[in-house]
Design a protein around this motif. Structure first.
Motif, PDB file in Angstrom:
ATOM      1  N   HIS A  25       0.837  -1.209   0.000  1.00 58.15           N
ATOM      2  CA  HIS A  25       0.000   0.000   0.000  1.00 58.15           C
ATOM      3  C   HIS A  25       0.868   1.254   0.000  1.00 58.15           C
ATOM      4  O   HIS A  25       0.594   2.204  -0.736  1.00 58.15           O
ATOM      5  N   TRP A  26       1.912   1.248   0.793  1.00 57.23           N
ATOM      6  CA  TRP A  26       2.814   2.404   0.860  1.00 57.23           C
ATOM      7  C   TRP A  26       3.500   2.636  -0.484  1.00 57.23           C
ATOM      8  O   TRP A  26       3.599   3.770  -0.953  1.00 57.23           O
ATOM      9  N   ILE A  27       3.965   1.554  -1.116  1.00 57.36           N
ATOM     10  CA  ILE A  27       4.636   1.681  -2.416  1.00 57.36           C
ATOM     11  C   ILE A  27       3.672   2.195  -3.481  1.00 57.36           C
ATOM     12  O   ILE A  27       4.018   3.092  -4.272  1.00 57.36           O
ATOM     13  N   ARG A  42       3.790   5.908  -5.551  1.00 59.61           N
ATOM     14  CA  ARG A  42       3.830   5.973  -7.016  1.00 59.61           C
ATOM     15  C   ARG A  42       2.523   6.520  -7.603  1.00 59.61           C
ATOM     16  O   ARG A  42       2.356   6.512  -8.818  1.00 59.61           O
ATOM     17  N   VAL A  43       1.611   6.956  -6.753  1.00 53.57           N
ATOM     18  CA  VAL A  43       0.319   7.535  -7.126  1.00 53.57           C
ATOM     19  C   VAL A  43      -0.461   6.585  -8.042  1.00 53.57           C
ATOM     20  O   VAL A  43      -0.943   6.944  -9.107  1.00 53.57           O
TER      21      VAL A  43
END
Length: 85
Positions: free
Chosen positions: A52-54, A58-59
């Motif tokens: 989720h963070w990645i 990266r939008v």
């Protein structure tokens, strides 16, 4: 024919009950034994959060995040279980 089917069913039933008699997989963490499935679920949640963070960095927007991330956590947990246990 019926006798052979009944015999094979009885043998299968006996084998299924015997196969469940092994010791449960456990992981030693600082002297305490934790069930392996608990470790797999925790790692699945951590990897899902990392994913989720990645994706957020990266939008990349997902159409159903409330469904995607729990399923992704389950996939990670099942994969860890299959690979290591």
């Amino acid at each position: 024919m019926i006798r052979k089917t009944g015999t094979s069913a009885a043998i299968s039933l006996v084998l299924m009950t015997i196969l469940g008699c092994s010791q449960a997989p456990a992981v030693d963490v600082m002297g305490s034994l934790f069930p392996a499935w608990l470790l797999c679920i925790a790692l699945g949640a951590i990897f899902s959060t990392l994913t989720h963070w990645i994706l957020t960095r990266r939008v990349i927007n997902l159409p159903f995040p409330f469904l995607t991330y729990p399923c992704l956590g389950a996939v990670y947990a099942f994969t860890i279980w299959l690979v290591f246990f």
